[in-house]
Design a protein around this motif. Structure first.
Motif, PDB file in Angstrom:
ATOM      1  N   LEU A 228       0.845  -1.193   0.000  1.00 20.62           N
ATOM      2  CA  LEU A 228       0.000   0.000   0.000  1.00 20.62           C
ATOM      3  C   LEU A 228       0.878   1.239   0.000  1.00 20.62           C
ATOM      4  O   LEU A 228       2.060   1.189   0.342  1.00 20.62           O
ATOM      5  CB  LEU A 228      -0.907   0.031   1.239  1.00 20.62           C
ATOM      6  CG  LEU A 228      -1.812  -1.179   1.488  1.00 20.62           C
ATOM      7  CD1 LEU A 228      -2.424  -1.076   2.876  1.00 20.62           C
ATOM      8  CD2 LEU A 228      -2.898  -1.243   0.432  1.00 20.62           C
ATOM      9  N   SER A 229       0.268   2.337  -0.353  1.00 16.38           N
ATOM     10  CA  SER A 229       0.958   3.629  -0.268  1.00 16.38           C
ATOM     11  C   SER A 229       0.038   4.636   0.399  1.00 16.38           C
ATOM     12  O   SER A 229      -1.152   4.703   0.080  1.00 16.38           O
ATOM     13  CB  SER A 229       1.354   4.140  -1.658  1.00 16.38           C
ATOM     14  OG  SER A 229       2.362   3.327  -2.232  1.00 16.38           O
ATOM     15  N   ASP A 230       0.584   5.372   1.339  1.00 17.29           N
ATOM     16  CA  ASP A 230      -0.155   6.499   1.911  1.00 17.29           C
ATOM     17  C   ASP A 230       0.824   7.635   2.188  1.00 17.29           C
ATOM     18  O   ASP A 230       2.031   7.430   2.340  1.00 17.29           O
ATOM     19  CB  ASP A 230      -0.933   6.092   3.164  1.00 17.29           C
ATOM     20  CG  ASP A 230      -0.031   5.621   4.301  1.00 17.29           C
ATOM     21  OD1 ASP A 230       1.199   5.619   4.133  1.00 17.29           O
ATOM     22  OD2 ASP A 230      -0.573   5.248   5.355  1.00 17.29           O
ATOM     23  N   GLU A 247       5.776  11.302  -2.713  1.00 16.84           N
ATOM     24  CA  GLU A 247       5.133  10.135  -3.311  1.00 16.84           C
ATOM     25  C   GLU A 247       6.167   9.251  -4.013  1.00 16.84           C
ATOM     26  O   GLU A 247       7.176   9.727  -4.542  1.00 16.84           O
ATOM     27  CB  GLU A 247       4.038  10.571  -4.275  1.00 16.84           C
ATOM     28  CG  GLU A 247       2.904  11.312  -3.582  1.00 16.84           C
ATOM     29  CD  GLU A 247       1.684  11.469  -4.469  1.00 16.84           C
ATOM     30  OE1 GLU A 247       1.593  10.759  -5.486  1.00 16.84           O
ATOM     31  OE2 GLU A 247       0.810  12.292  -4.141  1.00 16.84           O
ATOM     32  N   THR A 248       5.870   7.952  -4.031  1.00 17.50           N
ATOM     33  CA  THR A 248       6.752   6.950  -4.630  1.00 17.50           C
ATOM     34  C   THR A 248       6.084   6.357  -5.869  1.00 17.50           C
ATOM     35  O   THR A 248       4.866   6.456  -6.043  1.00 17.50           O
ATOM     36  CB  THR A 248       7.050   5.822  -3.629  1.00 17.50           C
ATOM     37  OG1 THR A 248       5.811   5.207  -3.227  1.00 17.50           O
ATOM     38  CG2 THR A 248       7.759   6.363  -2.397  1.00 17.50           C
ATOM     39  N   PRO A 249       6.856   5.715  -6.779  1.00 15.60           N
ATOM     40  CA  PRO A 249       6.249   5.060  -7.942  1.00 15.60           C
ATOM     41  C   PRO A 249       5.232   4.006  -7.514  1.00 15.60           C
ATOM     42  O   PRO A 249       5.354   3.377  -6.464  1.00 15.60           O
ATOM     43  CB  PRO A 249       7.455   4.431  -8.659  1.00 15.60           C
ATOM     44  CG  PRO A 249       8.623   5.240  -8.218  1.00 15.60           C
ATOM     45  CD  PRO A 249       8.333   5.651  -6.814  1.00 15.60           C
ATOM     46  N   ASN A 254       5.067   2.338  -0.310  1.00 15.86           N
ATOM     47  CA  ASN A 254       5.894   2.672   0.853  1.00 15.86           C
ATOM     48  C   ASN A 254       5.463   1.938   2.124  1.00 15.86           C
ATOM     49  O   ASN A 254       6.050   2.125   3.184  1.00 15.86           O
ATOM     50  CB  ASN A 254       5.915   4.185   1.106  1.00 15.86           C
ATOM     51  CG  ASN A 254       4.520   4.761   1.340  1.00 15.86           C
ATOM     52  OD1 ASN A 254       3.591   4.048   1.718  1.00 15.86           O
ATOM     53  ND2 ASN A 254       4.370   6.056   1.111  1.00 15.86           N
ATOM     54  N   LYS A 255       4.437   1.124   2.017  1.00 14.82           N
ATOM     55  CA  LYS A 255       3.971   0.358   3.174  1.00 14.82           C
ATOM     56  C   LYS A 255       3.774  -1.098   2.736  1.00 14.82           C
ATOM     57  O   LYS A 255       3.010  -1.382   1.820  1.00 14.82           O
ATOM     58  CB  LYS A 255       2.664   0.933   3.706  1.00 14.82           C
ATOM     59  CG  LYS A 255       2.119   0.214   4.931  1.00 14.82           C
ATOM     60  CD  LYS A 255       0.781   0.809   5.373  1.00 14.82           C
ATOM     61  CE  LYS A 255       0.935   2.216   5.860  1.00 14.82           C
ATOM     62  NZ  LYS A 255      -0.336   2.737   6.426  1.00 14.82           N
ATOM     63  N   ASN A 703      -5.593   3.379  -2.805  1.00 17.78           N
ATOM     64  CA  ASN A 703      -5.154   2.006  -3.070  1.00 17.78           C
ATOM     65  C   ASN A 703      -6.254   1.145  -3.665  1.00 17.78           C
ATOM     66  O   ASN A 703      -6.099  -0.068  -3.794  1.00 17.78           O
ATOM     67  CB  ASN A 703      -4.644   1.377  -1.771  1.00 17.78           C
ATOM     68  CG  ASN A 703      -3.378   2.053  -1.256  1.00 17.78           C
ATOM     69  OD1 ASN A 703      -2.312   1.924  -1.843  1.00 17.78           O
ATOM     70  ND2 ASN A 703      -3.508   2.798  -0.173  1.00 17.78           N
ATOM     71  N   GLN A 704      -7.384   1.773  -4.011  1.00 17.05           N
ATOM     72  CA  GLN A 704      -8.507   1.017  -4.551  1.00 17.05           C
ATOM     73  C   GLN A 704      -8.142   0.293  -5.844  1.00 17.05           C
ATOM     74  O   GLN A 704      -8.510  -0.864  -6.051  1.00 17.05           O
ATOM     75  CB  GLN A 704      -9.689   1.960  -4.788  1.00 17.05           C
ATOM     76  CG  GLN A 704     -10.921   1.284  -5.354  1.00 17.05           C
ATOM     77  CD  GLN A 704     -12.096   2.246  -5.423  1.00 17.05           C
ATOM     78  OE1 GLN A 704     -12.938   2.283  -4.552  1.00 17.05           O
ATOM     79  NE2 GLN A 704     -12.138   3.049  -6.482  1.00 17.05           N
ATOM     80  N   SER A 705      -7.382   0.963  -6.689  1.00 12.70           N
ATOM     81  CA  SER A 705      -7.054   0.372  -7.986  1.00 12.70           C
ATOM     82  C   SER A 705      -6.092  -0.801  -7.877  1.00 12.70           C
ATOM     83  O   SER A 705      -5.873  -1.517  -8.851  1.00 12.70           O
ATOM     84  CB  SER A 705      -6.458   1.439  -8.915  1.00 12.70           C
ATOM     85  OG  SER A 705      -5.259   1.960  -8.368  1.00 12.70           O
TER      86      SER A 705
END
Length: 737
Positions: A228-230, A247-249, A254-255, A703-705
């Motif tokens: 996940l990313s937040d 933000e990361t690619p 990042n999680k 992260n829905q997609s």
């Protein structure tokens, strides 16, 4: 063939004799199970044989103009007793699907979620005994003849919106088992680069029932990894500091979360005689959970304009965890009273390790040994009056708990508390007739928390009123008011605190009070397929997380302002409006849906937050080849709301899927394939944050997609055997079930 016809005629004649006997017994004002006889209700007393015959084995019998059929829905105050029919069983393959045929219950055969009147806060039992919900949902549907649903229960299950208790057919015999394995794959790096497998699960269960003995075994292993990313912007106004994550690619979240769990359950139920039975259960669940966060943070000091980039790593690990539960249950009857007693022991222990490392040189390690022990039990007694119109019950339940944290390695005691909770309740229900009933309950709760050499004791009242009106078989209304008590979580009651970040000090509050909850609900069920319920709940002294300003020495050695994260008692209000609909069209089509709108408001002193969010779940089923080939179209939206007087974080998470299921070997082997459609009606973005005097946060994530194009493959093998029905004798009458 001739012998078969003779058995059929004999069976029909026997049923006529039984049902006529019931009508005669009613004229003598006897008490027992309810049956509808043309235009009136009749009742029987134990030990008439018909009481032990599943209702779906008895067809309506036409005697000229007299029609007698089983009364399939019975109401006793806050309890609904629903008998399963052949029509309800048709097309179902397990108990979960059978429950989906009960008015007000929504069961999604793909996710296996159970929702009752818009709520997931429910508990499912078997013959009054707690068992694993997944185990229950996979049981063979032919095992049960009825279900008892207690709405807003009191006693040991207070706090649940409903308790669903499945009842095994009398003298059921046989064995059954289920073996399953499934995997969920996430393509195209959506779960993180190289992490194609998202979830895998294997499980097995076996149940053996013979006359008075029932043994069930279940075991399984689950593995999951999720990327996940937040992101966030944190502002510390008292320190002139703003931190913003970069933000990361997409393929490098990042999680990263990795979890595994094994479980093994064994349970035994034994009927000592027709009046007394006991049950025992042992459950062991080893598990491990690891979370790794990596952030690139831009730090800006607003008073000087200085900006720098930091790299932060957070490692969180709950390891060596083992949850152990052992329980005993007793159910019996004595002089017209129904008796229940139970005792359970829970032991939860694990290593809680937290580590924060920043490229600036700041490090924090917080490693603890956490141990929670609970001893819970209770006793209840209930009975009907001689005319079966009044129902009385008494219950008393308790929980002893001990919570402690020690420093991992040194063993130094960090925090400890001991709690005692006791709840006494009495209720009276009046069943005026088949159309109307009213019930009332009252009692009190005692909560005592002991920490160090001090203790706090709180005594709070309990009250409830419920009315049911069913003007016809197609309309059913229920009104409820309750006053109940909620207790602070053990972890919030600890008086230990420490810095968990360079400017954040986290502590507990041993002076937290119990919460009083006022709840009003109104529901109606129409045509046994459409249910609407509205609910309002207001609570005082709800436990909230709360941020405040403090000043002192921080980990860097500087004396300055910092933020203290603790717990307070505040006001909380919730409302919910839900709709549930389920309908079968012919033998091929079925549609089921549930939708909810819910509102939440939290307040403490001058801080308050509020939010309204939707939720829904639905599916359409088309089946052919006598149900052996099924096609599903399904969708759901879940709303997440993390709310306190200072916090309002929320998002709507949506998922849509198509699935195909095929059974082989006389429905013993099932193969299911499911594909998550990459189409959404909502953006799935997380919003909101925290607003306080010393700490302000804005979160964002989407992260829905990551569910798009996920694929699931499930293989299930079911087996059963033995005589699921048997012959037995009662009052010199031979009956074949």
């Amino acid at each position: 063939m001739k012998e078969h016809n003779n058995q059929t005629h004999t069976e029909r004649l026997l049923r006529v004799i039984i049902l006529c006997t019931i009508c005669i017994a009613n004229s003598l004002q006897s008490v027992g199970n309810t049956f509808r006889c043309a235009d009136d209700s009749v009742r029987t007393t134990y030990p008439l044989t018909y009481n032990d015959i599943p209702a779906d084995t008895v067809n309506p019998i036409h005697l000229d103009e007299l029609i007698i059929s089983a009364d399939l829905r019975k109401r006793e105050g806050n309890k609904d007793i629903i008998t399963f029919t052949k029509d309800m069983r048709e097309g179902t393959r397990n108990t979960g699907e059978l429950l989906g045929k009960v008015p007000g219950v929504f069961y999604n055969p793909l996710s296996t979620d159970i929702i009752y009147r818009g709520s997931k806060n429910i508990l499912v039992l078997v013959d009054g005994v707690e068992k694993g919900e997944d185990y229950i949902k996979r049981l063979r549907q032919e095992r049960f003849d009825k279900v008892e649903i207690t709405n807003l229960p009191t006693g040991m299950y207070e706090g649940y919106d409903a308790v669903i208790d499945l009842r095994t057919k009398p003298l059921y015999m046989g064995y059954e088992g289920v073996v399953l394995t499934e995997a969920v794959m996430s393509p195209n790096g959506r779960n993180g680069k190289g992490k194609f497998l998202r979830t895998s699960r294997s499980a097995g269960q076996f149940t053996y029932t013979r006359e008075r003995l029932n043994i069930d075994l279940s075991t399984g292993y689950t593995f999951g990894q999720n990327g996940l990313s937040d992101y966030f912007t944190k502002e510390y106004p008292m320190n002139d500091l703003v931190e913003t994550t970069l933000e990361t690619p997409y393929k490098y979240p990042n999680k990263n979360i990795r979890a595994s769990r094994f479980f093994a359950d064994v349970a035994l139920d034994y009927d000592i005689n027709k009046n007394h039975s006991i049950s025992a259960k042992l459950s062991v669940k080893p598990s491990s959970n690891r979370e790794n966060y990596e952030y690139r943070i831009s730090r800006t000091f607003t008073n000087t304009g200085v900006n720098n980039i930091l790299h932060e790593v957070q490692n969180m690990h709950d390891g060596n965890r083992t949850d152990i539960l052992a329980g005993l249950w007793y159910r019996g009857r004595l002089r017209g009273w129904s008796l229940n007693a139970n005792s359970t022991y829970n032991n939860i222990g694990y290593d809680k390790c937290r580590q924060v490392i920043r490229s600036s040189g700041y490090e924090l390690a917080d490693d603890r040994k956490v141990l929670s022990r609970y001893m819970a039990g209770g006793i209840s007694a209930s009975r009907h009056s001689n005319n079966n119109k009044w129902f009385f019950s008494l219950s008393d339940n308790f929980i002893f708990s001990n919570f402690r944290e020690n420093r991992l390695g040194s063993g130094d005691l960090l925090s400890e508390s001991r709690d005692f909770r006791n709840t006494f309740n009495t209720s009276v229900q009046y069943q005026g007739n088949k159309k109307f009933s009213v019930s009332a309950n009252a009692g009190f709760s005692i909560f005592k928390n002991t920490y160090d050499t001090e203790s706090d004791t709180h005594v709070t009242p309990k009250l409830g009123v419920m009315m049911v009106w069913a003007p016809s078989d197609k309309v059913y209304l229920r009104f409820n008011y309750s006053l109940s008590t909620s207790y602070p979580p053990l972890s919030a009651l600890q008086d230990y605190g420490q810095f968990t970040d360079s400017l954040m000090y986290t502590t507990g509050n041993p002076n937290l009070r119990t919460s009083l909850n006022h709840e009003i609900s109104l529901s109606t069920t129409l045509f046994n397929s459409f249910t609407i319920e509205g609910q309002i709940k207001r609570s005082s002294n709800t436990v909230f997380g709360y941020y405040s300003t403090n000043k002192g020495e921080i980990p860097s050695g500087v004396d300055t302002y910092y933020t203290q994260s603790g717990f307070v008692n505040g006001d909380n209000s919730l409302w919910r409006l839900s709709v549930t609909y389920s309908k079968t069209f012919g033998s091929n089509w079925q549609i089921s849906l549930t939708g909810t709108a819910k509102g939440h408001r939290a307040k403490f002193q001058f801080s308050k937050s509020s939010r309204i969010l939707p939720e829904y779940s639905w599916y359409v089923l088309y089946q052919i080849m006598q149900g052996s080939l099924q096609f599903y179209l399904s969708g759901n939206m879940e709303s997440y709301n993390f709310m306190s007087p200072q916090t309002d974080m929320w998002c709507t998470d949506e998922g849509n899927a198509v699935a195909v299921s095929k059974t082989f070997m006389n429905q013993r082997l099932q193969l299911l394939g499911m594909w998550y459609i990459p189409a959404y009606f909502s953006n799935g973005r997380m919003h909101g944050g925290v607003t306080s005097g010393s700490y302000n946060v804005r979160y964002w994530a989407n992260n829905q997609s990551r569910k798009s194009n996920m694929c699931q493959i499930s293989i299930v093998y079911r087996f059963h055997g033995g005589n699921s029905v048997k012959k037995y004798n009662r009052q010199s009458e031979a009956v074949e079930l």
